[in-house]
Scaffold this motif. Structure first.
Motif, PDB file in Angstrom:
ATOM      1  N   ASN A 195       3.313   5.770   2.187  1.00 14.63           N
ATOM      2  CA  ASN A 195       1.995   6.074   1.560  1.00 14.63           C
ATOM      3  C   ASN A 195       1.268   4.996   0.636  1.00 14.63           C
ATOM      4  O   ASN A 195       0.339   4.650   0.859  1.00 14.63           O
ATOM      5  CB  ASN A 195       1.973   7.247   1.070  1.00 14.63           C
ATOM      6  CG  ASN A 195       2.117   8.468   1.680  1.00 14.63           C
ATOM      7  OD1 ASN A 195       1.821   8.250   3.114  1.00 14.63           O
ATOM      8  ND2 ASN A 195       2.802   9.620   1.553  1.00 14.63           N
ATOM      9  N   ILE A 198       0.403   1.843   2.708  1.00 16.75           N
ATOM     10  CA  ILE A 198      -1.025   2.296   3.431  1.00 16.75           C
ATOM     11  C   ILE A 198      -1.973   2.082   2.559  1.00 16.75           C
ATOM     12  O   ILE A 198      -3.262   1.536   2.754  1.00 16.75           O
ATOM     13  CB  ILE A 198      -0.751   3.520   4.177  1.00 16.75           C
ATOM     14  CG1 ILE A 198       0.194   3.641   5.350  1.00 16.75           C
ATOM     15  CG2 ILE A 198      -2.323   3.815   4.756  1.00 16.75           C
ATOM     16  CD1 ILE A 198       0.325   4.774   5.893  1.00 16.75           C
ATOM     17  N   SER A 199      -1.811   2.650   1.336  1.00 23.44           N
ATOM     18  CA  SER A 199      -2.854   2.686   0.520  1.00 23.44           C
ATOM     19  C   SER A 199      -3.114   1.191  -0.138  1.00 23.44           C
ATOM     20  O   SER A 199      -4.397   0.682  -0.262  1.00 23.44           O
ATOM     21  CB  SER A 199      -2.595   3.432  -0.870  1.00 23.44           C
ATOM     22  OG  SER A 199      -3.408   3.553  -1.782  1.00 23.44           O
ATOM     23  N   LYS A 200      -2.441   0.367  -0.377  1.00 26.62           N
ATOM     24  CA  LYS A 200      -2.532  -1.044  -0.598  1.00 26.62           C
ATOM     25  C   LYS A 200      -3.075  -1.791   0.649  1.00 26.62           C
ATOM     26  O   LYS A 200      -4.095  -2.458   0.213  1.00 26.62           O
ATOM     27  CB  LYS A 200      -1.197  -1.827  -0.837  1.00 26.62           C
ATOM     28  CG  LYS A 200      -0.472  -1.363  -2.159  1.00 26.62           C
ATOM     29  CD  LYS A 200       0.817  -1.810  -2.311  1.00 26.62           C
ATOM     30  CE  LYS A 200       1.361  -1.568  -3.972  1.00 26.62           C
ATOM     31  NZ  LYS A 200       2.662  -2.147  -4.064  1.00 26.62           N
ATOM     32  N   ILE A 201      -2.649  -1.426   1.661  1.00 23.21           N
ATOM     33  CA  ILE A 201      -3.550  -2.112   2.863  1.00 23.21           C
ATOM     34  C   ILE A 201      -4.911  -1.723   2.889  1.00 23.21           C
ATOM     35  O   ILE A 201      -5.865  -2.780   3.095  1.00 23.21           O
ATOM     36  CB  ILE A 201      -2.704  -1.670   4.179  1.00 23.21           C
ATOM     37  CG1 ILE A 201      -1.351  -2.246   4.294  1.00 23.21           C
ATOM     38  CG2 ILE A 201      -3.618  -2.229   5.464  1.00 23.21           C
ATOM     39  CD1 ILE A 201      -0.407  -1.676   5.441  1.00 23.21           C
ATOM     40  N   ASN A 202      -5.156  -0.520   2.539  1.00 23.42           N
ATOM     41  CA  ASN A 202      -6.685  -0.097   2.625  1.00 23.42           C
ATOM     42  C   ASN A 202      -7.502  -0.714   1.442  1.00 23.42           C
ATOM     43  O   ASN A 202      -8.558  -1.153   1.745  1.00 23.42           O
ATOM     44  CB  ASN A 202      -6.663   1.539   2.441  1.00 23.42           C
ATOM     45  CG  ASN A 202      -6.398   2.170   3.831  1.00 23.42           C
ATOM     46  OD1 ASN A 202      -6.445   1.373   5.117  1.00 23.42           O
ATOM     47  ND2 ASN A 202      -5.526   3.508   3.567  1.00 23.42           N
ATOM     48  N   THR A 203      -6.754  -0.711   0.373  1.00 25.69           N
ATOM     49  CA  THR A 203      -7.489  -1.479  -0.556  1.00 25.69           C
ATOM     50  C   THR A 203      -7.863  -2.766  -0.528  1.00 25.69           C
ATOM     51  O   THR A 203      -8.782  -3.383  -0.854  1.00 25.69           O
ATOM     52  CB  THR A 203      -6.523  -1.364  -1.992  1.00 25.69           C
ATOM     53  OG1 THR A 203      -6.369   0.232  -2.397  1.00 25.69           O
ATOM     54  CG2 THR A 203      -7.093  -2.014  -3.225  1.00 25.69           C
ATOM     55  N   ARG A 205      -8.286  -4.212   2.333  1.00 28.23           N
ATOM     56  CA  ARG A 205      -9.081  -4.248   3.523  1.00 28.23           C
ATOM     57  C   ARG A 205     -10.600  -4.241   2.694  1.00 28.23           C
ATOM     58  O   ARG A 205     -11.526  -4.811   3.008  1.00 28.23           O
ATOM     59  CB  ARG A 205      -8.903  -3.037   4.283  1.00 28.23           C
ATOM     60  CG  ARG A 205      -9.819  -3.162   5.635  1.00 28.23           C
ATOM     61  CD  ARG A 205      -9.555  -2.272   6.691  1.00 28.23           C
ATOM     62  NE  ARG A 205      -8.128  -2.454   7.062  1.00 28.23           N
ATOM     63  CZ  ARG A 205      -7.727  -1.487   7.909  1.00 28.23           C
ATOM     64  NH1 ARG A 205      -8.262  -0.392   8.122  1.00 28.23           N
ATOM     65  NH2 ARG A 205      -6.202  -1.703   8.421  1.00 28.23           N
ATOM     66  N   LYS A 206     -10.675  -3.050   1.837  1.00 30.44           N
ATOM     67  CA  LYS A 206     -12.021  -2.902   1.220  1.00 30.44           C
ATOM     68  C   LYS A 206     -12.222  -4.036   0.455  1.00 30.44           C
ATOM     69  O   LYS A 206     -13.397  -4.610   0.494  1.00 30.44           O
ATOM     70  CB  LYS A 206     -11.827  -1.742   0.213  1.00 30.44           C
ATOM     71  CG  LYS A 206     -11.764  -0.375   1.173  1.00 30.44           C
ATOM     72  CD  LYS A 206     -11.589   0.845   0.282  1.00 30.44           C
ATOM     73  CE  LYS A 206     -11.401   2.287   0.998  1.00 30.44           C
ATOM     74  NZ  LYS A 206     -11.268   3.287   0.205  1.00 30.44           N
ATOM     75  N   THR A 209     -13.427  -6.845   2.320  1.00 31.94           N
ATOM     76  CA  THR A 209     -14.944  -6.415   2.995  1.00 31.94           C
ATOM     77  C   THR A 209     -15.995  -6.844   1.857  1.00 31.94           C
ATOM     78  O   THR A 209     -17.082  -7.337   2.175  1.00 31.94           O
ATOM     79  CB  THR A 209     -14.927  -4.954   3.326  1.00 31.94           C
ATOM     80  OG1 THR A 209     -14.088  -4.701   4.259  1.00 31.94           O
ATOM     81  CG2 THR A 209     -16.410  -4.688   4.060  1.00 31.94           C
TER      82      THR A 209
END
Length: 226
Positions: A195, A198-203, A205-206, A209
């Motif tokens: 988890n 995944i949170s680091k990957i999402n961060t 990615r944001k 962006t």
């Protein structure tokens, strides 16, 4: 002599799964058959699939007994056992579906053959009558028409039943996919650190962006000014 271990029994289960896939692939070639009765090869293949599915049930039963007797069995092995059960159920459904298609096609061919025979017999009676032969009895004609109408109704009912079976199969596949998704999510959540990763990957990615959007905005402003 010691009893087979989980690894040894699972190897047997994997081998049987591969054999089942090969048999089902060969069995599927009998779909859309033009024969009115099963050939010896089809009957032998049908019997072989029944036997191997029964054998797989026994092997999975052995895996279940091993898992119940060995409380130290790892989570991954329990998940492998669950996957073997799911594979067996899926291949059973595939086997029954192929068998149903073959049966329906064969029934349709038999019906068409029967209708053609009735038409030929009707034409033959008309020819005999036109050449001075015995006239066609009206009761016989009515009975023939009734038989043909019943055959057509039975054929329509079989088509509807096949449509219902297809709908049920699609619903069952959707349920399997939902269960697989739930299992995957549960597995991911049970692994430490996933988890967070995944949170680091999402961060990240944001963040990428935002950086990309800022660069594009800056370029547009520069082009607008100059």
């Amino acid at each position: 002599m010691s009893a087979p271990s989980f690894v040894q029994t699972r190897a047997q289960a994997l081998n049987l799964e591969k054999q089942t896939e090969a048999l089902l692939s060969k069995y599927s070639t009998f779909q859309n058959t033009s024969t009115t009765s099963p050939s010896d090869e089809e009957s032998n293949l049908d019997h072989s699939i029944d036997e191997i599915l029964s054998k797989r049930e026994e092997v999975i039963g052995s895996l279940v007994r091993i898992s119940e007797s060995d409380l130290s069995l790892s989570t991954s092995k329990l998940q492998q056992l669950q996957r073997h059960k799911e594979n067996l159920n899926e291949q059973k459904k595939a086997y029954n579906k192929i068998k149903s298609i073959i049966k329906d096609d064969r029934n349709r061919n038999n019906l068409l053959f029967s209708v053609r025979s009735d038409i030929d017999a009707h034409k033959q009676r008309n020819v005999s009558s036109s050449h001075g032969g015995p006239a066609l009895d009206s009761n016989d004609y009515i009975n023939d028409e009734r038989v043909r109408a019943e055959s057509a109704n039975n054929f329509a009912e079989r088509l509807l039943q096949q449509a219902y079976n297809t709908r049920d199969e699609l619903l069952a596949q959707r349920s399997i996919l939902n269960n697989a998704q739930s299992t995957m999510m549960g597995t991911i959540q049970s692994i430490p650190g996933v988890n967070v990763l995944i949170s680091k990957i999402n961060t990240r990615r944001k963040r990428d962006t935002v950086i990309l959007a800022s660069v594009i905005s800056f370029c547009i402003i520069i082009l607008f000014l100059y």
